[in-house]
Design an enzyme around this catalytic site. Structure first.
Site, short mmCIF file in Angstrom:
data_model
loop_
_atom_site.label_atom_id
_atom_site.label_comp_id
_atom_site.label_asym_id
_atom_site.label_seq_id
_atom_site.Cartn_x
_atom_site.Cartn_y
_atom_site.Cartn_z
N SER A 143 20.96 -28.37 -48.33
CA SER A 143 22.02 -27.59 -48.85
C SER A 143 21.73 -26.21 -49.08
O SER A 143 20.53 -25.78 -49.04
CB SER A 143 22.41 -28.17 -50.42
OG SER A 143 23.01 -27.26 -51.16
N TYR A 156 19.61 -30.20 -58.96
CA TYR A 156 20.01 -30.26 -57.61
C TYR A 156 19.33 -29.06 -56.79
O TYR A 156 18.77 -29.42 -55.75
CB TYR A 156 21.60 -29.98 -57.53
CG TYR A 156 22.05 -30.46 -56.04
CD1 TYR A 156 22.22 -31.64 -55.72
CD2 TYR A 156 22.53 -29.34 -55.47
CE1 TYR A 156 22.86 -31.77 -54.39
CE2 TYR A 156 23.22 -29.41 -54.26
CZ TYR A 156 23.27 -30.71 -53.61
OH TYR A 156 24.01 -30.90 -52.40
P1 NAP Z 1 29.39 -38.21 -52.18
O1 NAP Z 1 30.55 -38.71 -51.43
O2 NAP Z 1 29.07 -38.36 -53.53
O3 NAP Z 1 28.38 -39.18 -51.49
C1 NAP Z 1 27.32 -39.68 -51.91
C2 NAP Z 1 26.55 -41.07 -51.39
O4 NAP Z 1 25.24 -41.14 -51.62
C3 NAP Z 1 27.23 -42.36 -51.42
O5 NAP Z 1 27.37 -43.29 -50.44
C4 NAP Z 1 26.42 -42.90 -52.64
O6 NAP Z 1 26.57 -44.24 -52.60
C5 NAP Z 1 24.99 -42.67 -52.20
N1 NAP Z 1 24.05 -42.80 -53.14
C6 NAP Z 1 23.69 -41.98 -54.46
N2 NAP Z 1 22.84 -42.39 -54.89
C7 NAP Z 1 22.44 -43.37 -54.27
C8 NAP Z 1 21.04 -44.19 -54.42
N3 NAP Z 1 20.39 -44.04 -55.27
N4 NAP Z 1 20.70 -45.01 -53.22
C9 NAP Z 1 21.41 -45.03 -52.09
N5 NAP Z 1 22.53 -44.39 -51.91
C10 NAP Z 1 22.87 -43.47 -53.08
O7 NAP Z 1 28.54 -36.88 -51.62
P2 NAP Z 1 28.56 -36.31 -50.16
O8 NAP Z 1 29.02 -34.97 -50.57
O9 NAP Z 1 28.87 -37.08 -49.19
O10 NAP Z 1 26.91 -36.10 -50.05
C11 NAP Z 1 26.07 -36.51 -49.17
C12 NAP Z 1 24.84 -35.73 -48.92
O11 NAP Z 1 25.15 -34.42 -48.61
C13 NAP Z 1 24.17 -35.52 -50.35
O12 NAP Z 1 22.80 -35.38 -50.06
C14 NAP Z 1 24.51 -33.98 -50.69
O13 NAP Z 1 23.79 -33.47 -51.66
C15 NAP Z 1 24.93 -33.37 -49.63
N6 NAP Z 1 25.57 -32.16 -49.64
C16 NAP Z 1 26.83 -32.22 -49.70
C17 NAP Z 1 27.68 -31.06 -50.09
C18 NAP Z 1 29.15 -30.98 -50.44
O14 NAP Z 1 29.71 -30.06 -50.32
N7 NAP Z 1 29.72 -32.22 -50.51
C19 NAP Z 1 27.01 -29.87 -49.56
C20 NAP Z 1 25.61 -29.80 -49.26
C21 NAP Z 1 25.09 -30.95 -49.15
P3 NAP Z 1 26.48 -45.41 -53.87
O15 NAP Z 1 26.97 -44.70 -55.04
O16 NAP Z 1 27.21 -46.52 -53.40
O17 NAP Z 1 25.16 -45.79 -53.85
#
Ligand code: NAP
Length: 254
Positions: A143, A156
């Site tokens: 990120s 974070y």
């Molecule tokens: P999201 O829609 O909230 O999805 C997060 C995923 O992580 C879900 O599938 C959740 O599934 C899983 N998860 C959370 N805790 C977990 C655990 N303990 N074990 C296994 N799985 C777990 O978020 P997203 O935006 O797609 O984020 C994905 C990645 O991208 C993250 O690393 C985030 O930091 C990064 N990111 C996102 C953005 C953005 O703008 N969205 C920007 C930069 C980076 P369960 O709850 O079912 O476990």
């Protein structure tokens, strides 16, 4: 992306958002995918969609904060597909968003367990298998927060900075042994995480209009591209998708 055909991958956090889109993108290139997350019903549903489209997919409940779960996930991939070529360390959380003085030490700790130790667990379990095979690619979802400070995001920002450090360390240790470890900084992506960020109202990211976020499919496309030889030069770094140059390299609109 022809070279991805026939590979086997694990995607953590594959129940929704970037992880679900990445599993579908990889499967679309002929990669057999093991989807992992805590919500089994949701990953089963995504895996079923992939199978329905003619792809190979399995789902497995896994909490990345537990090393035993992650080790079992790596074993399952080898049992199901005979190999492990690609690991996408995508699982991550941002809740609860709070300034330091208001933060809950137990919740802060949980975010370290998932965002940082979860990635370490993936590296620890996958690297020996990839060394044995002589090759492998690991993408750590990073990120912009890895290199910047945002109010309410101390957990974070700190964990993403540490993950960038893990990417660099892993590259230094294994980059010359056929293992490619790379980070992806996707910019803001329209997922559940951005909904939580907006609801917090705490820092400038929460004020962004949702229309500026890229779709998860763009981040997924970048992940798949990072698994190809074309992206080899970025090993050991965080590849930024936010810049026009980054998007051009992936073949996305600027
Ligand atoms: P999201 O829609 O909230 O999805 C997060 C995923 O992580 C879900 O599938 C959740 O599934 C899983 N998860 C959370 N805790 C977990 C655990 N303990 N074990 C296994 N799985 C777990 O978020 P997203 O935006 O797609 O984020 C994905 C990645 O991208 C993250 O690393 C985030 O930091 C990064 N990111 C996102 C953005 C953005 O703008 N969205 C920007 C930069 C980076 P369960 O709850 O079912 O476990």
């Amino acid at each position: 992306m022809q070279e991805l055909k026939g590979r086997a991958a694990i995607v953590t956090g594959a129940s929704r958002g970037i992880g679900a889109a990445t599993a579908q993108e990889l499967a679309g290139h002929g990669v057999a995918v093991l989807l992992a997350a805590r919500s089994l019903g949701e990953i089963e549903a995504v895996a079923e969609t992939i199978r329905g489209a003619g792809g190979r997919a399995e789902a497995m409940a896994c909490d990345v904060s537990r090393y035993a779960d992650v080790a079992a996930m790596v074993d399952r991939c080898r049992t199901a597909f005979g190999q492990l070529d690609i690991l996408i360390n995508n699982a991550g959380v941002i809740d609860p968003i709070a300034r330091l003085a208001d933060s809950d030490p137990d919740h802060w700790d949980q975010v370290v367990d998932i965002n940082l130790k979860g990635v370490y667990h993936g590296l620890r379990a996958a690297i020996p298998v990839m060394l044995e095979q002589g090759s492998g690619t690991i993408v750590n979802i990073s990120s912009g927060a890895a290199t910047s400070a945002l109010e309410g995001w101390s957990h974070y920002c700190s964990t993403k900075a540490a993950v960038l450090s893990l990417t660099r360390c892993a590259h230094k240790e294994y980059g010359d042994q056929g293992i490619r470890v790379v980070g992806l900084s996707p910019g803001t992506v329209a997922t559940h995480m951005q909904v939580a960020i907006k609801a917090s109202g705490i820092n400038p990211v929460s004020q962004l209009d949702p229309s500026v976020h890229i779709p998860p499919e763009w981040a997924a496309r970048a992940v798949a591209w990072l698994c190809t030889e074309d992206a080899a030069e970025f090993a050991g770094t965080d590849f930024a998708l936010k810049s026009d140059e980054g998007r051009r390299r992936v073949g996305l609109p600027t």
